[in-house]
Structures are given as structure tokens and as C-alpha cells.
Motif scaffolding. Sequence first.
Motif, short mmCIF file in Angstrom:
data_model
loop_
_atom_site.label_atom_id
_atom_site.label_comp_id
_atom_site.label_asym_id
_atom_site.label_seq_id
_atom_site.Cartn_x
_atom_site.Cartn_y
_atom_site.Cartn_z
N SER A 135 0.85 -1.19 0.00
CA SER A 135 0.00 0.00 0.00
C SER A 135 0.89 1.25 0.00
CB SER A 135 -0.91 0.00 1.23
OG SER A 135 -0.14 0.20 2.40
N TYR A 146 -7.17 -12.15 1.66
CA TYR A 146 -6.62 -10.88 1.18
C TYR A 146 -7.74 -9.87 0.93
CZ TYR A 146 -4.83 -7.36 -1.97
OH TYR A 146 -4.53 -6.16 -2.56
N GLU A 147 -8.78 -10.30 0.22
CA GLU A 147 -9.91 -9.40 -0.06
C GLU A 147 -10.59 -8.97 1.23
OE1 GLU A 147 -12.20 -11.85 -2.63
OE2 GLU A 147 -11.16 -11.22 -4.46
N ARG A 165 -8.50 -6.41 3.03
CA ARG A 165 -8.60 -5.11 2.35
C ARG A 165 -9.91 -4.41 2.72
NH1 ARG A 165 -8.36 -5.51 -3.98
NH2 ARG A 165 -10.35 -6.53 -3.57
#
Length: 205
Positions: free
Chosen positions: A4, A160-161, A164
Motif C-alpha cells: 500500500s 486478502y480481499e 482489504r
Amino acid sequence: MELSKRQVKIVDIVKKSQPITGDEIADTLKLSRATIRPDLAVLTMIDILGARPKYGYFYKGMVELKSFSDRVRNNLVEDYMSVPYAVETGTSIYDSIVEMFINNIGTLFIVENSYIKGVVSRKDLIRASLGNMELTKTPIDIIMTRMPNIITIDPKMNVYEAARELFVHEFDGMPVVDEDGKVLGRWTKTNILDLFVEFGQMEEK
């Protein structure tokens, strides 16, 4: 997996000022230590940064992240989610506060026969306790965020999603629900940190 913007900034700060403590990094970014703690966990887990007690963080070098990314994307929320903490609709604000603080959680789900109806945060309950409400008589429904204004996590979403979603919306925890809205679990920052620790242990074997 791509870093990020904040993680890139952290790496640059460490490269320029190593060794540097977490508090010093947070001060440079004008953020709290708690805010950057997940970023530091990620960067140390994937071996871009190193950390030593009483020494601080130091730069170890960029690494190939593809295998780590593939591993994260191949794991599902349902395998790492926590047990949900919930109260039924109609529960008093007072009893909801007790439930939250006994279990030391930041988010409490409001359900009706196990189906999600609302969410309250620690801030919501503190705000209510400072107001003029009769906490033992006022139902939690009055102050909760209601469906459809609740963002939920699918148990089949990869971690991961889901991570996020949690960080984009800056939540402490999110309900994991099935397609009908039944609460199956709880997805939190602690789940994500536990996941990184597990992956790190796998690398050591």
C-alpha cells in the motif's frame, strides 16, 4: 501482492532513519502507533523490514511477493474467522455494554434469531452512555447501524480481499454472514495478524 502507499512510505522512512522505533515511524507519518501496527506486521512478516527489541526496525530489502500473495489468496475467511459476539434485538444498551467489555471486543453484532440486523461499535456505546438515555431501559436497536448499511464478509472470500475490506473501511470487526444474512463468524484485525504469524511459522519449517 502490492504494498500500500502507506507501507511504501514506512519502508522509505526506515531506509532513511534506521534503526527507528515504531513510535518514531508513527510520529513521522503523523499517525497513531495502533494505525500502523498492521502495516509493520506485514512488512516484517514478508521480510522487507527486520525488528529487534530495544533497537527498532531496519531495512532488509525488497523480496519477491508473488508466492506470499498466492498463499494469501488461496485461504478463505471461513478457515480463520473468530466466533461472533452478538446480542438479540431488544437487548438494553446497558447489557450490550456489559457484553462488549466482558469479551473485550470493539464491535458487537445485533441479531434476530442469528440473522444480522445491526452493528454497534465501542464508540457508539460510549456516546450513548454519555447522553441522557436510560441505558437499562433503552434497546440497542435505537443506536445500532442497521441493514442495509452494514458491510459484511462472505465466508468464501479469500483472506486478502477480506483484509482489504477491513482496512479500507477502518473497522475493528465485520460480521461474516451467509447469503441469507445468518451470522457465521467475526472477521477482525486480530485474525489477520494471526494469519501472518501462521504463515511465518510455515516458512520456518
